[in-house]
Scaffold this motif. Structure first.
Motif, PDB file in Angstrom:
ATOM      1  N   ALA A   1      29.123  76.729   0.971  1.00 53.15           N
ATOM      2  CA  ALA A   1      28.195  76.108   1.908  1.00 53.15           C
ATOM      3  C   ALA A   1      28.428  76.533   3.349  1.00 53.15           C
ATOM      4  O   ALA A   1      27.500  76.469   4.172  1.00 53.15           O
ATOM      5  CB  ALA A   1      28.286  74.585   1.809  1.00 53.15           C
ATOM      6  N   ARG A  10      22.949  74.451  -0.391  1.00 56.01           N
ATOM      7  CA  ARG A  10      23.145  73.683   0.839  1.00 56.01           C
ATOM      8  C   ARG A  10      23.174  74.613   2.055  1.00 56.01           C
ATOM      9  O   ARG A  10      22.588  74.294   3.106  1.00 56.01           O
ATOM     10  CB  ARG A  10      24.457  72.896   0.732  1.00 56.01           C
ATOM     11  CG  ARG A  10      24.817  72.098   1.976  1.00 56.01           C
ATOM     12  CD  ARG A  10      23.785  71.023   2.255  1.00 56.01           C
ATOM     13  NE  ARG A  10      24.103  70.291   3.470  1.00 56.01           N
ATOM     14  CZ  ARG A  10      24.918  69.240   3.524  1.00 56.01           C
ATOM     15  NH1 ARG A  10      25.503  68.811   2.397  1.00 56.01           N
ATOM     16  NH2 ARG A  10      25.139  68.629   4.657  1.00 56.01           N
ATOM     17  N   THR A  51      20.579  74.592   5.142  1.00 55.36           N
ATOM     18  CA  THR A  51      21.054  74.434   6.517  1.00 55.36           C
ATOM     19  C   THR A  51      20.533  75.562   7.404  1.00 55.36           C
ATOM     20  O   THR A  51      20.101  75.336   8.542  1.00 55.36           O
ATOM     21  CB  THR A  51      22.585  74.401   6.548  1.00 55.36           C
ATOM     22  OG1 THR A  51      23.051  73.320   5.735  1.00 55.36           O
ATOM     23  CG2 THR A  51      23.102  74.210   7.966  1.00 55.36           C
TER      24      THR A  51
END
Length: 389
Positions: free
Chosen positions: A94, A147, A151
């Motif tokens: 991530a 993720r 983002t």
């Protein structure tokens, strides 16, 4: 070790992930196969190692890659590291670059070929546990990649929104600047015309104090009228600049091509020798074209009064729909020997050529072009403006 500033939300997320890893270890403890020859002591040591792995997750923001490598290697020897390893590889996927994620994934799945080769000889419980482990780690990596992409998408959308907002502010500022420049050009043309008329009539009164009373009265009337109009225009522009907004449409009548005769009459009344040919009879050109042509003639006559007083001026306006509108203003050599030629601002008097620069910009905004050059000892201003049929 670099310091990481954590907000309250960051601490809440980190503690929640530690609790998740611990709960996962507790829930899966009964399903972890332990060889009978290792005994309960090994299970206890395994659980302690798992607890330390959960606690180590508090370092995931500072050293995510080394932490993930350590937990993966420890997980090859202990059974309770699956939860902490899942959180660690999720953090790497991530937050770290693609290359780091790829190296960690390679380390995780390096034993997979050996596992598949030994699969026929494994017990059902051990094989199921290994398959579950690889599936959970793969799911953690996939969730981390999702993720990170989300983002990055949010950051990209935020950057675009900020860029769009900045661009809108920039466009608004440019629009304000263009409006103010238009006001400045308008006031330069109007006030320059009014003030040169004032100067001419005041000079006539100064050098001819014995003129007939009627002449003096007419000159004083022109001075009073021009001064009043100049003050009116000045009040308008000051009010606009104070309010920060552009002038409202129709607040002050804008000149048209048909007003050229009145303009030339004012200049003749000030002693100018002006010959006007045109404007063309018939259709009136578009408002912008007519106003631009009027301002070109007005500024040219103002320059003649400033830099070539007494010079004869020839004004020609011709054209029609489809052919465009041509404006040509020529002045001859000044009659006074001590007077400089009309050079668009290099001669005596204020200006510095800014009037001609403003005229060229006006013509360009109207879709036309303007040239201003010395000609036959005098000066010539020539413009062409589009006139759609």
């Amino acid at each position: 070790m670099r310091r990481i500033h954590r907000t309250g939300r960051d601490w809440a997320v980190d503690i929640a992930l530690v609790l998740f890893a611990a709960c996962f270890a507790a829930v899966s403890s009964q399903s972890v196969p332990v060889p009978e020859d290792l005994g309960q002591g090994w299970r206890t040591a395994d659980q302690v190692a798992g607890g330390l792995g959960c606690a180590a997750l508090l370092l995931r923001r500072r050293r995510p890659v080394p932490l993930a490598v350590a937990l993966i290697l420890a997980g090859s020897q202990t059974h309770y590291m699956t939860g902490p390893a899942m959180v660690a590889v999720f953090t790497v996927a991530a937050t770290r670059p693609w290359r780091a994620t790829a190296w960690v994934a390679a380390l995780v799945f390096a034993p997979l070929p050996v596992f598949l080769w030994q699969l026929p000889d494994m017990t059902e419980g051990r094989a199921g546990s290994a398959v579950t482990y690889f599936a959970l780690i793969a799911g953690a990596i996939g969730w981390g990649l999702f993720r990170r992409s989300r983002t990055q998408l949010i950051a990209s959308l935020r950057a675009r929104a900020e860029l769009a907002e900045a661009d809108a502010e920039s466009r608004a500022e440019r629009a304000r600047m263009e409006a103010r420049e238009e006001i400045a050009r308008e006031m330069h043309d109007v006030l320059g015309h009014r003030l040169t008329l004032l100067s001419v009539h005041a000079g006539a009164l100064e050098f001819n104090p014995g003129a007939p009373r009627g002449e003096i009265g007419r000159a004083a009337g022109v001075i009073r009228e021009s001064a009043g109009l100049a003050l009116h225009d000045l009040r308008e522009v000051i009010g606009v600049l104070r309010s920060g907004a552009g002038p409202e449409e129709g607040e002050r009548p804008q000149p048209e091509l048909a007003d050229l005769e009145r303009l030339v009459a004012e200049a003749r009344a000030a002693g100018g020798r002006i010959e006007l040919t045109g404007p063309p009879a018939g259709a009136e050109p578009p408002a912008l074209v007519g106003r631009t042509a009027y301002r070109i003639v007005q500024e040219a006559l103002t320059n003649v009064r400033r830099h070539a007083p007494g010079a004869a001026v020839d004004v020609r306006v011709a054209g029609g729909p489809g052919d465009g509108l041509t404006v040509d203003v020529r002045n001859a050599r000044p009659t006074a020997p001590d007077t400089a030629p009309a050079d668009g601002g290099t001669g005596p008097g204020p200006g510095g050529g800014q009037g001609l620069i403003g005229l060229a910009e006006r013509a360009r905004l109207a879709g036309g072009e303007l040239t201003a050059l010395p000609a036959d000892g005098g000066f010539r201003v020539h413009a062409w403006l589009p006139w759609q049929s």
